[in-house]
Design a protein around this motif. Sequence first.
Motif, short mmCIF file in Angstrom:
data_model
loop_
_atom_site.label_atom_id
_atom_site.label_comp_id
_atom_site.label_asym_id
_atom_site.label_seq_id
_atom_site.Cartn_x
_atom_site.Cartn_y
_atom_site.Cartn_z
N VAL A 20 20.40 44.23 72.64
CA VAL A 20 19.95 45.61 72.62
C VAL A 20 18.46 45.58 72.91
N LYS A 21 18.08 46.17 74.02
CA LYS A 21 16.70 46.15 74.45
C LYS A 21 15.91 47.25 73.74
N ASP A 22 14.73 46.91 73.27
CA ASP A 22 13.85 47.87 72.61
C ASP A 22 13.56 49.01 73.58
N THR A 23 13.67 50.25 73.12
CA THR A 23 13.47 51.39 74.00
C THR A 23 12.08 51.43 74.62
N SER A 24 11.09 50.82 73.98
CA SER A 24 9.74 50.80 74.55
C SER A 24 9.68 49.89 75.77
N ASP A 25 10.68 49.03 75.94
CA ASP A 25 10.74 48.12 77.09
C ASP A 25 11.60 48.66 78.23
N TRP A 26 12.23 49.81 78.05
CA TRP A 26 13.09 50.37 79.09
C TRP A 26 12.26 50.77 80.31
N ALA A 60 14.44 57.31 76.27
CA ALA A 60 14.15 56.45 75.12
C ALA A 60 14.10 57.26 73.82
N SER A 63 17.61 58.31 72.80
CA SER A 63 18.36 57.18 72.25
C SER A 63 17.95 56.90 70.81
N GLU A 64 16.65 56.93 70.55
CA GLU A 64 16.16 56.69 69.19
C GLU A 64 16.63 57.78 68.24
N ASP A 67 20.32 57.34 67.43
CA ASP A 67 20.50 56.29 66.42
C ASP A 67 20.16 56.81 65.03
#
Length: 74
Positions: A20-26, A60, A63-64, A67
């Motif tokens: 699961v990739k951190d949304t800040s890295d999307w 992003a 998505s956060e 969650d």
Amino acid sequence: MVDKDIAESTTPEGSGSSAVKDTSDWVTGDEPATGPQESYLSTLAQQSGEEVDVEHLTKAEASEKIDELKKQTG
């Protein structure tokens, strides 16, 4: 049969688990939320009784928030 090189290249260190990739890295995280994200987020917001302005969220952020609301609503 899955090519081992492909499977290993899609997960960290070839662990075989889904990452699961951190949304800040999307790469596309700052683009507007997708239609399905907006719809799901609206449903979760309604279930939790929380107001969410889904039309002004990025992918992003949506998505956060999804969650967060999933944790609240179970």
